[in-house]
Design a protein around this motif. Structure first.
Motif, PDB file in Angstrom:
ATOM      1  N   ARG A 565       0.854  -1.202   0.000  1.00 43.95           N
ATOM      2  CA  ARG A 565       0.000   0.000   0.000  1.00 43.95           C
ATOM      3  C   ARG A 565       0.884   1.245   0.000  1.00 43.95           C
ATOM      4  N   HIS A 566       1.162   1.773  -1.156  1.00 43.60           N
ATOM      5  CA  HIS A 566       2.028   2.945  -1.199  1.00 43.60           C
ATOM      6  C   HIS A 566       1.380   4.164  -0.564  1.00 43.60           C
ATOM      7  N   ASP A 567       0.019   4.273  -0.650  1.00 47.70           N
ATOM      8  CA  ASP A 567      -0.659   5.429  -0.063  1.00 47.70           C
ATOM      9  C   ASP A 567      -0.545   5.424   1.456  1.00 47.70           C
ATOM     10  N   THR A 568      -0.510   4.222   2.068  1.00 50.10           N
ATOM     11  CA  THR A 568      -0.343   4.150   3.518  1.00 50.10           C
ATOM     12  C   THR A 568       1.058   4.605   3.919  1.00 50.10           C
ATOM     13  N   TYR A 569       2.058   4.245   3.123  1.00 48.36           N
ATOM     14  CA  TYR A 569       3.411   4.742   3.398  1.00 48.36           C
ATOM     15  C   TYR A 569       3.458   6.274   3.342  1.00 48.36           C
ATOM     16  N   VAL A 570       2.750   6.862   2.370  1.00 46.92           N
ATOM     17  CA  VAL A 570       2.725   8.325   2.257  1.00 46.92           C
ATOM     18  C   VAL A 570       2.100   8.942   3.496  1.00 46.92           C
ATOM     19  N   ASN A 571       0.964   8.389   3.943  1.00 46.02           N
ATOM     20  CA  ASN A 571       0.292   8.936   5.121  1.00 46.02           C
ATOM     21  C   ASN A 571       1.116   8.723   6.387  1.00 46.02           C
ATOM     22  N   LEU A 572       1.718   7.547   6.501  1.00 42.25           N
ATOM     23  CA  LEU A 572       2.546   7.270   7.672  1.00 42.25           C
ATOM     24  C   LEU A 572       3.739   8.223   7.726  1.00 42.25           C
ATOM     25  N   ALA A 573       4.324   8.502   6.586  1.00 42.84           N
ATOM     26  CA  ALA A 573       5.432   9.461   6.543  1.00 42.84           C
ATOM     27  C   ALA A 573       4.978  10.836   7.014  1.00 42.84           C
ATOM     28  N   PHE A 574       3.772  11.239   6.647  1.00 44.42           N
ATOM     29  CA  PHE A 574       3.252  12.546   7.058  1.00 44.42           C
ATOM     30  C   PHE A 574       3.153  12.624   8.583  1.00 44.42           C
ATOM     31  N   VAL A 575       2.647  11.537   9.199  1.00 49.76           N
ATOM     32  CA  VAL A 575       2.519  11.524  10.659  1.00 49.76           C
ATOM     33  C   VAL A 575       3.890  11.539  11.318  1.00 49.76           C
ATOM     34  N   ARG A 576       4.796  10.697  10.837  1.00 49.32           N
ATOM     35  CA  ARG A 576       6.122  10.654  11.431  1.00 49.32           C
ATOM     36  C   ARG A 576       6.835  12.000  11.311  1.00 49.32           C
TER      37      ARG A 576
END
Length: 766
Positions: A565-576
């Motif tokens: 899930r590349h979109d989840t990686y994008v969102n997780l990066a935003f939170v981190r």
């Protein structure tokens, strides 16, 4: 950060050559065949007080009552006031138009008619979803009344009544008429068009032909699968005209007026499409992807593509093959894929078409975005009228065998347009893909031969024609088996209940109701614990509320269930990144780009992080990622702003000027385009050029706020303070809330009051 997701006159029913008499009912050959027209109409049949009219009214009121009962019961359905999937899209487009936001490209993604109709209802009602559903169930009752008139015209009143009752009590049709989708209108057009073709054949008058052309265009704008039927029926009508005694008059007046009615609708819609999307055409832009969904080597996978990440991956397939991010270019890509599949794997294509043909005649209702059977829990009426036991589904499992009997006994009595619809409409659907919603338009017309089949069976029973009755029984049994044994099909094996609550969560989250959205995601996960999309969206909702640790937990669970899930990686990066863990965030974005190199958001976010770290150029610098984000999505405003900042920091003002000049050439109204261009020009000391560029833009559009602000700033930078003051004041007259303009206005006033000038170069605030 959710993913971007007419009343027709009736024949004289007492005419013996037009009814289903005892011999016809017993299965004897009919007295009339093919397209022999009904007897001449009498004046009495056109008055309001006739028995035919009273029956028509009774059918309408009875069907309306049934639909209103269902509508009242379905108010308990959680999607009643919260449309999901396609219904949500239609609802959003209609609301945007009513609110004065105009038409976007999405208005022409799906067929144009339904969202425009819905916007008209909303304009009159508030907007009100309930009002729209009431209008649609009234339309459904009208469909039943027209079905009676068609059955009476083709056979007699008894057949008309039976056909109308079948339509009035057809559960899937009742369900679809109460949803914010176009199926109810499509069912209405199917009966109305056959009646109009018969009326045009009998009268051969320009007026009848005009209305036929107009309604034909509207039907195609409702669902393009009407196009083959309409074209073949028009050919049938021309042949009928050529065989008539007054063929010159019919051809000379009827055909042009039919074309006139058609073009009166189609040309303005095509022109409107051109103005909005740049493409002149009246068919929806989604035709390409819809054709691809049902015709590819992995068609079962594409047929079961769900709303969410899977759908996003499918829609981004053209970009992953190097096609620019353009709707029409993307659709051309999908069509090329289908042609290549047909050329290289014709047997696989034929197998898929055969499978879809079996799906079309299956007794069960094939789901797509919603499963009709699921909604029985909120309506007892729906549960009585639509159900399945094993592979047998009611009511289509009864309708289809009766249609077979009717066609076998009375098929030659059916008029040409009705036969053509029963042939070409299913073929058009099978070429794309099959779902209950797409099969619905055939139901009212199928009830005509089905009602004749009921009459034939009763006639055999009364006449004690046991041999014929046995043969009919064998045929009925065969059709029941053929329609019930195949399957279950891959579309039937999904968990639509969990998906329903997931979609509810997505809609409510988009409306700012995060708490309600998370409750829906939790419900979806109770039904289906491995639902990665639900974890992803729950994490996004928690992120919106600032609950970052909980958001991380749901994102990580989504990745455990689906590591790609590349979109989840994008969102997780935003939170981190928000948590200060920049290096970890950068690693997640790099992982996202490994999975999906054409993700413009990932490129922008990574470019922004590198910009914050001062890493502007190089193989993995901010400028390179931001340029890539804009290559993928030229309209990406945030990436454009970030690139401007990066270029300014690197003092590459010449590149910035070239960059924003090209942006404004492609998008004259790009947000912040002139401000950023002028900022670069001022930094280079080219103030006169900056003033000239802004003046040219304002000549083309005097209310371009961005160009006016940029002009004022350029004038201020060139110490032309009085002119700058007037420009800021002009901007604030039509945009009083422009905070930057007010701030600069006060600064210019202060400078004028001090009667002093500044020799420095002023950079725009923010």
């Amino acid at each position: 950060m959710f993913y971007n997701a007419p009343v027709m006159s009736a024949p004289n029913a007492s005419s013996p050559s037009h009814g289903v008499g005892p011999m016809a009912a017993s299965g004897a050959p009919p007295e009339t065949v093919g397209d022999v027209g009904p007897p001449a109409q009498t004046g009495a049949t056109r008055t309001w007080g006739t028995k035919s009219f009273r029956i028509t009214l009774g059918v309408f009121l009875g069907a309306l009552l049934v639909r209103l009962v269902y509508l009242a019961e379905s108010a308990k359905n959680p999607t009643f006031a919260v449309p999901i999937v396609d219904a949500e899209v239609y609802d959003g487009l209609a609301r945007a138009l009513v609110q004065g936001k105009g038409m976007a490209d999405a208005f022409f993604w799906q067929p144009f008619f339904y969202p425009f109709f819905l916007s008209l209802v909303y304009f009159s009602s508030g907007p009100s979803i309930l009002c729209a559903k009431i209008v649609q169930v009234v339309l459904g009752a009208a469909t039943c009344a027209l079905t009676y008139r068609l059955g009476e015209r083709v056979f007699d009143r008894r057949i008309g009544i039976v056909a109308a009752l079948m339509t009035a009590l057809y559960g899937p049709l009742i369900f679809l008429e109460a949803e914010l989708v176009a199926a109810g209108w499509a069912a209405f057009w199917s009966v109305a068009l056959v009646l109009l073709f018969l009326k045009a054949r009998e009268e051969q008058a320009p007026r009848a032909c005009f209305w036929l052309g107009l309604c034909g265009a509207l039907s195609i704008l409702t669902t393009p699968t009407f196009l083959p039927f309409f074209l073949t029926s028009c050919i049938w009508l021309v042949v009928v005209f050529c065989r008539g005694a007054s063929r010159r008059r019919a051809l000379g007046r009827g055909v042009p007026t039919l074309l006139g009615g058609l073009l009166l609708v189609v040309v303005p819609i095509a022109r409107l499409n051109s103005l909005v999307t740049g493409h002149f055409g009246f068919l929806p832009s989604a035709n390409g992807i819809n054709l691809y969904i049902g015709n590819n080597p992995d068609y079962c996978q594409t047929l079961t593509t769900r709303p969410g990440t899977d759908w996003t991956r499918l829609t981004q397939l053209p970009q992953r093959h190097g096609v620019k991010n353009d709707t029409w270019e993307g659709q051309k890509f999908f069509i090329r894929q289908v042609w290549e599949f047909a050329r290289t794997q014709p047997l696989s294509l034929a197998k898929g078409l055969g499978r879809k043909a079996v799906e079309f005649v299956t007794s069960r209702e094939i789901p797509r975005n919603v499963d009709i059977y699921l909604f029985a829990q909120w309506s007892r009426l729906s549960g009585w009228l639509t159900w399945k036991v094993g592979g047998f589904g009611f009511p289509f499992g009864v309708l289809l065998p009766l249609v077979g009997v009717g066609l076998a006994c009375h098929g030659r009595r059916l008029p040409g347009p009705l036969i053509l619809f029963l042939i070409f409409y299913p073929l058009a659907v099978i070429v794309v893909f099959v779902t209950s919603r797409y099969r619905a338009p055939i139901v009212p017309l199928a009830t005509i031969p089905a009602a004749a089949g009921v009459g034939a069976l009763l006639g055999m029973l009364r006449g004690r024609h046991w041999g014929r009755l046995t043969a009919a029984g064998v045929g009925v049994t065969g059709l029941v088996l053929v329609s019930s044994l195949p399957g279950p099909f891959c579309e039937e094996e999904l968990n639509y209940e969990a998906e329903l609550y997931f979609c509810l969560g997505t809609v409510t989250a988009g409306q700012g109701r995060a708490g309600e959205a998370m409750a829906h995601y939790e419900h979806a996960l109770r039904i289906r614990p491995d639902f990665a999309d639900a974890h992803h969206n729950w994490g996004a909702a928690l992120n919106e509320q600032g609950k970052l640790d909980e958001a991380v937990r749901h994102y990580q669970e989504a990745l455990r269930l689906d590591p790609n899930r590349h979109d989840t990686y994008v969102n997780l990066a935003f939170v981190r990144d928000q948590q200060g863990k920049t290096e970890e965030a950068r690693g997640y974005l790099q992982k996202a780009l490994q999975l999906e190199p054409n993700d413009s958001m990932a490129h922008n976010n990574l470019g922004f992080m590198l910009l914050k770290q001062g890493r502007l150029g190089g193989a993995d610098g901010a400028i390179e990622h931001l340029n890539e984000a804009l290559r993928i999505n030229p309209g990406y405003a945030k990436a454009r702003q970030n690139l401007n900042t990066a270029l300014a920091r690197k003092e590459e003002y010449e590149k910035a000027v070239d960059h924003y000049g090209e942006v404004l050439r492609l998008q004259p109204n790009a947000p912040g385009g002139y401000t950023n261009l002028v900022s670069a020009l001022v930094s280079l000391g080219r103030i006169d050029e900056a003033v000239e560029r802004c003046a040219e833009a304002l000549t083309a559009n005097s209310q371009n706020a961005d160009a006016l602000y940029a002009l004022a700033f350029a004038l201020e930078s060139g110490d032309r303070l009085q002119e700058a003051l007037e420009a800021y004041e002009a901007l604030l007259q039509f945009d009083p809330n422009h905070a930057q303009a007010r701030q600069r206005l006060e600064a210019v006033q202060a400078r004028l009051n001090r009667a002093s000038t500044s020799s420095g170069i002023i950079h725009p605030p923010g």
